[in-house]
Design an enzyme around this catalytic site. Structure first.
Site, mmCIF file in Angstrom:
data_model
loop_
_atom_site.group_PDB
_atom_site.id
_atom_site.type_symbol
_atom_site.label_atom_id
_atom_site.label_comp_id
_atom_site.label_asym_id
_atom_site.label_seq_id
_atom_site.Cartn_x
_atom_site.Cartn_y
_atom_site.Cartn_z
ATOM 1 N N ASP A 105 1.299 -5.615 -2.973
ATOM 2 C CA ASP A 105 2.478 -5.300 -2.167
ATOM 3 C C ASP A 105 1.959 -5.223 -0.738
ATOM 4 O O ASP A 105 1.290 -4.250 -0.372
ATOM 5 C CB ASP A 105 3.119 -3.985 -2.590
ATOM 6 C CG ASP A 105 4.441 -3.733 -1.863
ATOM 7 O OD1 ASP A 105 4.505 -4.044 -0.650
ATOM 8 O OD2 ASP A 105 5.396 -3.238 -2.474
ATOM 9 N N HIS A 106 2.250 -6.244 0.053
ATOM 10 C CA HIS A 106 1.567 -6.354 1.350
ATOM 11 C C HIS A 106 1.916 -5.214 2.303
ATOM 12 O O HIS A 106 1.186 -4.956 3.257
ATOM 13 C CB HIS A 106 1.844 -7.714 2.003
ATOM 14 C CG HIS A 106 3.226 -7.861 2.575
ATOM 15 N ND1 HIS A 106 4.291 -8.335 1.844
ATOM 16 C CD2 HIS A 106 3.717 -7.603 3.809
ATOM 17 C CE1 HIS A 106 5.367 -8.364 2.605
ATOM 18 N NE2 HIS A 106 5.059 -7.925 3.799
ATOM 19 N N HIS B 132 8.648 -2.926 -2.020
ATOM 20 C CA HIS B 132 8.276 -2.359 -0.720
ATOM 21 C C HIS B 132 8.854 -0.957 -0.501
ATOM 22 O O HIS B 132 8.145 -0.023 -0.125
ATOM 23 C CB HIS B 132 8.756 -3.253 0.425
ATOM 24 C CG HIS B 132 8.244 -4.651 0.352
ATOM 25 N ND1 HIS B 132 6.995 -4.970 -0.125
ATOM 26 C CD2 HIS B 132 8.812 -5.837 0.709
ATOM 27 C CE1 HIS B 132 6.812 -6.286 -0.062
ATOM 28 N NE2 HIS B 132 7.900 -6.819 0.445
#
Length: 485
Positions: free
Chosen positions: A173-174, A236
């Site tokens: 999950d960047h 996110h």
């Protein structure tokens, strides 16, 4: 870290948008800063029939476009491109993996990054396994989406687990690689100022906004099957909720941090069909103007009728001792008035104002953690307006800003993937998502979707360039709360 070092990164989906915009520029940044071993190679693969020279040229073009102008250097880019080799591969054809295996030696340490459609995860893993590329010195990184519900997520996780044990699986999950997101942990757990106040006795509510000004771009097929809840909230936004709400971990290591996040997901109050009217708003953008330019509505842009939500607002609760009674308002949408991702924490008012009799008004303190497009931490506090106070005392809200760009002007602003790729190479999973996290997130999201289906909830229209449907305003205002726009 004592994990085996990696000498080769195998990048699937190397001709795709994510690789061009984020992954190759991130690897270039690590190369330019001398953080890649001298013999480190990147083996790139996709369906396109290209030779090494053609792919390297396309990679350099991507670097010119996406690396900041003041950081891009033509000679450095050329030297970096020599680390790249390319192998054309149809991931659905197991035979093609033999040619791929001839380019890498997993015994020297191999990291595999799947930047592909989830439908290709299982055939890719099967192909890797058949070619001997799933051994004990091989790590696998997976880019979202990891399923469309709990059931499909489990199928993906089972396929991965058949070849890669959990300790060698890195789900990305960047957002967790963003500096300001990591600074949220530092703010909470490296300072004595905030943590004693970080609870229901002192915090009134929390708002998390992820607003985009873009529409579908080139993701129409995927987005219409997913919608805003599954595209943004499931991953996110729930990760941001966890970082705000988690208990202090015993240590900053993968097990301790992720154990505390899972507890938050399991404490999320289920939203039932009877709760939907007061807890959920969905919307779909129509035509309007963004940045002064006219834009089409979602259905026009998609080219067909659709009931997919492009906006969702939720009122969530974390039912545990620390957060009892504190609402978490979540909001995300496309074609919004502004692009921003922020966490807004409003503290409770002082229990008694000693200045009220002198005409002064107090406002509750607010902590605003801006994640993008600018990284900033702002604390709003009350201060006295200068003067002799003959007509009463005047108080005014003033900001205490920690602009990350100014506070750390000597440090280069990095792409989130730089940190995540380096952690993947080092074998540090702290900022990656564990299987039980993903499945706990999906379990809550599935309950929300089932509830709104049962209640007959449909997306309300909103004009492109706005802050969503008016019902989203009512969602907070019935609690006496205003969205922080």
């Amino acid at each position: 870290m004592t994990a085996d070092k990696i000498s080769t990164l195998l990048l699937f989906g190397a001709t795709g948008d994510l690789a061009h915009r984020m992954l190759l520029p991130s690897l270039y940044g690590l190369h330019a800063d001398g953080l890649l071993p001298e013999n480190f190679r990147v083996v790139c693969t996709a369906r396109s029939e290209l030779d090494d020279g053609q792919f390297r040229a396309s990679a350099v073009d991507a670097l010119k476009q996406y690396v900041p102008h003041n950081f891009y250097d033509p000679r450095t880019a050329l030297v970096f491109s020599r680390r790249l080799t390319y192998v054309a591969l149809d991931a659905t054809n197991t035979e093609g993996f033999k040619a791929l295996a001839s380019k890498v030696d997993p015994k020297d340490g191999l990291a595999i990054f799947l930047s592909t459609a989830p439908s290709l995860f299982k055939p890719t893993i099967d192909g890797l396994d058949s070619a001997g590329l799933t051994g004990p010195r091989v790590r696998l990184a997976l880019e979202k989406p990891l399923g469309s519900d709990l059931s499909s997520s489990r199928e993906i996780n089972d396929a991965v687990a058949a070849a890669f044990p959990e300790q060698r699986t890195f789900r990305i999950d960047h957002y967790l690689g963003k500096e300001t997101v990591q600074n949220l942990l530092a703010l909470r757990f490296a300072n004595s100022t905030f943590e004693p106040l970080w609870n229901s006795a002192h915090i009134d509510h929390v708002q998390i906004t992820v607003a985009e000004t873009v529409g579908l771009e080139d993701r129409g097929g995927y987005y219409d099957s997913a919608g805003a809840l599954r595209d943004m909230v499931q991953n996110h936004m729930l990760q941001l909720v966890a970082l705000v709400a988690m208990e202090p971990p015993a240590d900053f290591d993968a097990t301790s941090v992720r154990d505390e996040k899972v507890k938050v997901f399991r404490s999320l109050r289920p939203i039932r069909s009877d709760d939907v009217a007061d807890h959920v708003v969905t919307g779909q953008y129509g035509s309007g103007a963004v940045g002064g330019e006219p834009v089409k509505g979602y259905v026009e842009e998609l080219g067909k009728e659709s009931a997919t939500e492009t906006f969702v607002a939720l009122k969530a609760h974390v039912d545990n001792w620390r957060w009892a009674g504190v609402p978490f308002y979540l909001r995300t949408g496309k074609r919004m008035a502004d692009r921003k991702t922020e966490i807004y924490i409003q503290f409770k008012c002082v229990p008694h104002s000693i200045f009220a009799a002198r005409g002064a008004r107090t406002q509750p303190n607010k902590l605003i953690i801006s994640i993008q497009p600018e990284e900033n931490i702002r604390l709003l506090v009350m201060a006295k307006t200068p003067g002799l106070d003959r007509e009463g005392i005047r108080l005014r809200e003033v900001p205490l800003d920690v602009g990350m760009a100014n506070a750390f002007a000597d440090a280069r602003r990095r792409i989130a993937y730089e940190r995540l790729l380096l952690d993947l190479m080092d074998g540090d999973p702290t900022l990656f998502v564990r299987r039980d996290e993903v499945e706990a997130q999906w379990q809550w999201i599935d309950q929300v979707r089932a509830a709104w289906t049962e209640s007959g909830l449909t997306p309300k229209p909103y004009g492109a360039g706005s802050w969503g449907p008016s019902a989203a305003i009512a969602l907070t205002e019935r609690d006496g709360v205003h969205w922080h726009d």
